[in-house]
Design a protein around this motif. Structure first.
Motif, PDB file in Angstrom:
ATOM      1  N   TYR A  94      26.760   3.087  14.988  1.00  0.00           N
ATOM      2  CA  TYR A  94      25.395   3.616  14.979  1.00  0.00           C
ATOM      3  C   TYR A  94      25.213   4.576  13.808  1.00  0.00           C
ATOM      4  O   TYR A  94      24.217   4.501  13.076  1.00  0.00           O
ATOM      5  N   PHE A  95      26.167   5.479  13.620  1.00  0.00           N
ATOM      6  CA  PHE A  95      26.050   6.446  12.531  1.00  0.00           C
ATOM      7  C   PHE A  95      26.211   5.785  11.161  1.00  0.00           C
ATOM      8  O   PHE A  95      25.570   6.195  10.195  1.00  0.00           O
ATOM      9  N   ILE A  96      27.029   4.755  11.070  1.00  0.00           N
ATOM     10  CA  ILE A  96      27.167   4.026   9.805  1.00  0.00           C
ATOM     11  C   ILE A  96      25.865   3.305   9.456  1.00  0.00           C
ATOM     12  O   ILE A  96      25.384   3.382   8.315  1.00  0.00           O
ATOM     13  N   ALA A  97      25.277   2.625  10.424  1.00  0.00           N
ATOM     14  CA  ALA A  97      24.003   1.936  10.185  1.00  0.00           C
ATOM     15  C   ALA A  97      22.906   2.945   9.850  1.00  0.00           C
ATOM     16  O   ALA A  97      22.082   2.707   8.954  1.00  0.00           O
ATOM     17  N   GLY A  98      22.897   4.072  10.533  1.00  0.00           N
ATOM     18  CA  GLY A  98      21.922   5.125  10.225  1.00  0.00           C
ATOM     19  C   GLY A  98      22.126   5.709   8.844  1.00  0.00           C
ATOM     20  O   GLY A  98      21.159   6.022   8.145  1.00  0.00           O
ATOM     21  N   GLY A 118      12.823   7.610  -2.082  1.00  0.00           N
ATOM     22  CA  GLY A 118      12.308   8.935  -2.402  1.00  0.00           C
ATOM     23  C   GLY A 118      11.458   9.551  -1.310  1.00  0.00           C
ATOM     24  O   GLY A 118      10.636  10.399  -1.589  1.00  0.00           O
ATOM     25  N   GLN A 119      11.650   9.137  -0.075  1.00  0.00           N
ATOM     26  CA  GLN A 119      10.814   9.628   1.014  1.00  0.00           C
ATOM     27  C   GLN A 119      11.656  10.195   2.157  1.00  0.00           C
ATOM     28  O   GLN A 119      11.498   9.801   3.310  1.00  0.00           O
ATOM     29  N   ILE A 120      12.535  11.118   1.876  1.00  0.00           N
ATOM     30  CA  ILE A 120      13.357  11.699   2.940  1.00  0.00           C
ATOM     31  C   ILE A 120      12.470  12.540   3.844  1.00  0.00           C
ATOM     32  O   ILE A 120      11.780  13.450   3.403  1.00  0.00           O
ATOM     33  N   ALA A 121      12.479  12.207   5.123  1.00  0.00           N
ATOM     34  CA  ALA A 121      11.676  12.936   6.102  1.00  0.00           C
ATOM     35  C   ALA A 121      12.608  13.595   7.105  1.00  0.00           C
ATOM     36  O   ALA A 121      13.611  13.009   7.514  1.00  0.00           O
ATOM     37  N   ALA A 122      12.276  14.817   7.497  1.00  0.00           N
ATOM     38  CA  ALA A 122      13.075  15.519   8.501  1.00  0.00           C
ATOM     39  C   ALA A 122      12.882  14.840   9.850  1.00  0.00           C
ATOM     40  O   ALA A 122      11.776  14.430  10.197  1.00  0.00           O
ATOM     41  N   GLN A 123      13.975  14.712  10.608  1.00  0.00           N
ATOM     42  CA  GLN A 123      13.932  14.030  11.897  1.00  0.00           C
ATOM     43  C   GLN A 123      14.377  14.991  12.985  1.00  0.00           C
ATOM     44  O   GLN A 123      15.341  15.722  12.817  1.00  0.00           O
ATOM     45  N   GLY A 124      13.678  14.958  14.094  1.00  0.00           N
ATOM     46  CA  GLY A 124      14.037  15.761  15.253  1.00  0.00           C
ATOM     47  C   GLY A 124      14.898  14.964  16.212  1.00  0.00           C
ATOM     48  O   GLY A 124      15.269  13.820  15.954  1.00  0.00           O
ATOM     49  N   TRP A 125      15.183  15.563  17.354  1.00  0.00           N
ATOM     50  CA  TRP A 125      16.037  14.904  18.333  1.00  0.00           C
ATOM     51  C   TRP A 125      15.393  13.641  18.872  1.00  0.00           C
ATOM     52  O   TRP A 125      16.101  12.708  19.276  1.00  0.00           O
ATOM     53  N   THR A 183      16.277   5.890  18.255  1.00  0.00           N
ATOM     54  CA  THR A 183      17.121   4.947  17.505  1.00  0.00           C
ATOM     55  C   THR A 183      18.415   4.654  18.251  1.00  0.00           C
ATOM     56  O   THR A 183      18.925   3.538  18.182  1.00  0.00           O
ATOM     57  N   GLY A 184      18.949   5.630  18.984  1.00  0.00           N
ATOM     58  CA  GLY A 184      20.133   5.371  19.803  1.00  0.00           C
ATOM     59  C   GLY A 184      19.832   4.375  20.906  1.00  0.00           C
ATOM     60  O   GLY A 184      20.621   3.460  21.175  1.00  0.00           O
ATOM     61  N   ALA A 185      18.682   4.539  21.549  1.00  0.00           N
ATOM     62  CA  ALA A 185      18.280   3.587  22.594  1.00  0.00           C
ATOM     63  C   ALA A 185      18.049   2.202  22.000  1.00  0.00           C
ATOM     64  O   ALA A 185      18.424   1.185  22.602  1.00  0.00           O
ATOM     65  N   LEU A 186      17.435   2.133  20.822  1.00  0.00           N
ATOM     66  CA  LEU A 186      17.227   0.845  20.160  1.00  0.00           C
ATOM     67  C   LEU A 186      18.563   0.189  19.830  1.00  0.00           C
ATOM     68  O   LEU A 186      18.730  -1.025  20.005  1.00  0.00           O
ATOM     69  N   PHE A 187      19.523   0.979  19.374  1.00  0.00           N
ATOM     70  CA  PHE A 187      20.839   0.444  19.035  1.00  0.00           C
ATOM     71  C   PHE A 187      21.519  -0.117  20.283  1.00  0.00           C
ATOM     72  O   PHE A 187      22.158  -1.177  20.230  1.00  0.00           O
ATOM     73  N   ILE A 188      21.370   0.557  21.410  1.00  0.00           N
ATOM     74  CA  ILE A 188      21.949   0.061  22.664  1.00  0.00           C
ATOM     75  C   ILE A 188      21.264  -1.232  23.097  1.00  0.00           C
ATOM     76  O   ILE A 188      21.914  -2.175  23.561  1.00  0.00           O
ATOM     77  N   VAL A 189      19.951  -1.309  22.927  1.00  0.00           N
ATOM     78  CA  VAL A 189      19.228  -2.537  23.261  1.00  0.00           C
ATOM     79  C   VAL A 189      19.681  -3.676  22.351  1.00  0.00           C
ATOM     80  O   VAL A 189      19.843  -4.814  22.797  1.00  0.00           O
TER      81      VAL A 189
END
Length: 100
Positions: free
Chosen positions: A50-54, A65-72, A78-84
């Motif tokens: 999961y962390f490698i794909a992320g 060029g569009q780095i956006a801050a991400q919250g929890w 994305t973790g739930a999507l990865f599990i699905v």
């Protein structure tokens, strides 16, 4: 590569990475570890993948060029999507009968 293409590449990579722990008995598809991997080892492998794909998705985002801050919330979704995405591999490994 366009943004649309990079999104599809990351989604396909995530689909492959999510199912990799369930389709073989090697650690990350490369290292032989013994007769059978336990479910805990498969889940640990799933977290690392999961962390490698992320990280690869982050590289594509940085390249655009569009780095956006991400919250929890982002990581929960994305973790739930990865599990699905891992469901087909889990079903094949644990819920289907295999001939030996």
């Amino acid at each position: 590569m366009s943004q649309t293409a990079s999104v599809w590449v990351v989604l396909l990579l995530a689909l492959l990475a999510a199912n990799l722990p369930f389709v073989n008995e090697r650690l990350f598809g490369a290292v032989a570890i013994g007769a059978h991997k336990t479910l805990a080892v498969r889940f640990g492998e799933l977290v690392v993948l999961y962390f490698i794909a992320g990280g690869i998705g982050l590289l594509f985002e940085r390249r655009a060029g569009q780095i956006a801050a991400q919250g929890w919330e982002f990581y929960a979704v994305t973790g739930a999507l990865f599990i699905v995405l891992a469901f087909p591999g889990f079903t094949w490994r644990y819920l289907m009968k295999h001939r030996h």
